[in-house]
Design an enzyme around this catalytic site. Structure first.
Site, PDB file in Angstrom:
ATOM      1  N   ASP A  48      -0.013   5.058   1.004  1.00  0.00           N
ATOM      2  CA  ASP A  48      -0.168   5.936   2.173  1.00  0.00           C
ATOM      3  C   ASP A  48      -0.199   5.120   3.456  1.00  0.00           C
ATOM      4  OD1 ASP A  48      -1.317   8.831   0.964  1.00  0.00           O
ATOM      5  OD2 ASP A  48      -1.727   7.086  -0.278  1.00  0.00           O
ATOM      6  N   ASP A  58       0.867  -1.166   0.000  1.00  0.00           N
ATOM      7  CA  ASP A  58       0.000   0.000   0.000  1.00  0.00           C
ATOM      8  C   ASP A  58       0.914   1.230   0.000  1.00  0.00           C
ATOM      9  OD1 ASP A  58      -2.363   1.582   0.327  1.00  0.00           O
ATOM     10  OD2 ASP A  58      -1.918   1.710   2.462  1.00  0.00           O
TER      11      ASP A  58
END
Length: 217
Positions: free
Chosen positions: A11, A9
């Protein structure tokens, strides 16, 4: 098991974007003559994107008549401040270097729209190193659907069952499970304010990027 690729991922897992996103939220609050929110209040909501940030900053949901206008202003402001204070989390630089040295492919799967993902990856110097970059608008359904992760595996030439997905949100674990990919919770990330990370159903919980490297050994 041989690992073909590790997907991350963006953020809250690969990059700490909370300061820039929180700055935009507080800019909107300032314009509304509201006091700024402290970083510790904003941080758990960053992985939920603009929707989560407007919820904590203005108690707004998409059905509210003010939501669409504030949502657009948020995006406009963020496009001008994508990588002001954003940095890779401690240990990520070393982890990526170790993966590359071991010929393990790595990539990014995020719900962030490509108009922000691609320039941010470029600003962080990661674009040409990643085996794949899949954004929230790269597939028909975003996480927690498996579609983005399966697309990432196809682009990277990796078998899903021989991949790991590292993320800091419950949706990341749900997407990994649905895609048949190993689910690794990034406990150094934002984690949200819902279920405790121990209840996400992850295959492993990594307290730091060093722990992710340890999974390969």
């Amino acid at each position: 098991m041989t690992i073909d690729a590790i997907l991350f991922d963006l953020d809250g897992t690969l990059a700490d974007t909370a300061a820039d996103l929180g700055g935009v939220l507080n800019r909107l609050r300032s314009e509304a003559r509201l006091a700024p929110l402290p970083a510790e209040t904003i941080r758990p909501h960053v992985s939920k994107g603009v929707r989560g940030l407007l919820a904590v900053g203005f108690a707004l949901t998409p059905g509210n008549e003010r939501y669409a206008e504030l949502h657009q202003r948020f995006l406009d402001y963020y496009s001008d401040s994508l990588c002001v204070a954003t940095r890779l989390f401690d240990g990520i630089t070393e982890l990526l270097a170790e993966l590359e040295a071991g010929s393990v492919r790595w990539g990014v799967v995020t719900n962030k729209p490509s108009r922000y993902t691609l320039p941010l990856m470029e600003a962080l110097g990661l674009t040409h190193r990643a085996a794949c970059i899949v954004s929230g608008d790269s597939s028909s359904r975003p996480k927690p659907a498996p579609d983005p992760l399966l697309l990432a595996c196809a682009i990277a030439g990796a078998i899903p069952a021989r991949c790991l997905y590292v993320g800091d949100d419950l949706r990341d674990m749900q997407a990994a499970r649905a895609a048949g990919i190993g689910a690794v919770a990034a406990a150094w990330g934002y984690l949200g304010d819902d279920l405790p990370v121990a209840d996400w159903g992850a295959d492993a919980i990594a307290q730091s990027p060093t722990d992710v490297a340890g999974l390969l050994r």
